[in-house]
Scaffold this motif. Structure first.
Motif: not given
Length: 136
Positions: A64-68, A77-82, A94-100, A131-136
């Motif tokens: 997931l980290t590699y792909i993101a 800005a990519v952060v993966v919480q397990a 978690h990714v930057a808002p522009e990359d969402m 996998v949950d894609i989180v919008d901060d």
């Protein structure tokens, strides 16, 4: 017919001339690889560096980290919480808002593909993943 001549239907014929004469030739070819070569055979420990340092030590997290990071304009800005739960892993991306939008894709197709790849990586480790894609 002599060795090496082509005859219709003989698609996979190999002549004796094409084979290696001794084992030293094989060993010489293996020494031509350098670290980072695409065709080099990787050891188990080299997979740890596939997506940088693994945060939780699991293949799904690394995938997931590699792909993101590959999809993002801001990979830092990519952060993966397990979070582990009863034999399964829940990954929060978690990714930057522009990359969402890039990570989710049209009609969620990219997100769906990411979930499928991470799920396959988890299955390889014997773990069910989500996998949950989180919008901060």
């Amino acid at each position: 017919m002599t060795t090496g001549e082509y005859e219709s239907g003989d698609v996979n014929t190999i002549s004796d001339e094409d084979e290696f004469e001794d084992e030293e030739e094989l060993d010489d070819e293996e020494d031509d690889y350098e670290d980072g070569d695409v065709n080099a055979v990787a050891s188990e420990s080299s997979y740890d560096d596939m997506a940088g340092n693994r945060s939780e030590g699991s293949t799904p997290t690394a995938v997931l980290t590699y792909i993101a990071k590959a999809l993002s304009d801001e990979p830092e800005a990519v952060v993966v919480q397990a979070e582990e739960r009863r034999g399964s892993i829940r990954l929060r991306l978690h990714v930057a808002p522009e990359d969402m939008g890039r990570v989710i894709g049209r009609r969620g197709r990219t997100a769906q593909a990411i979930r499928a790849l991470v799920g396959a990586a988890g299955a390889h480790d014997g773990v069910q993943t989500s996998v949950d894609i989180v919008d901060d």
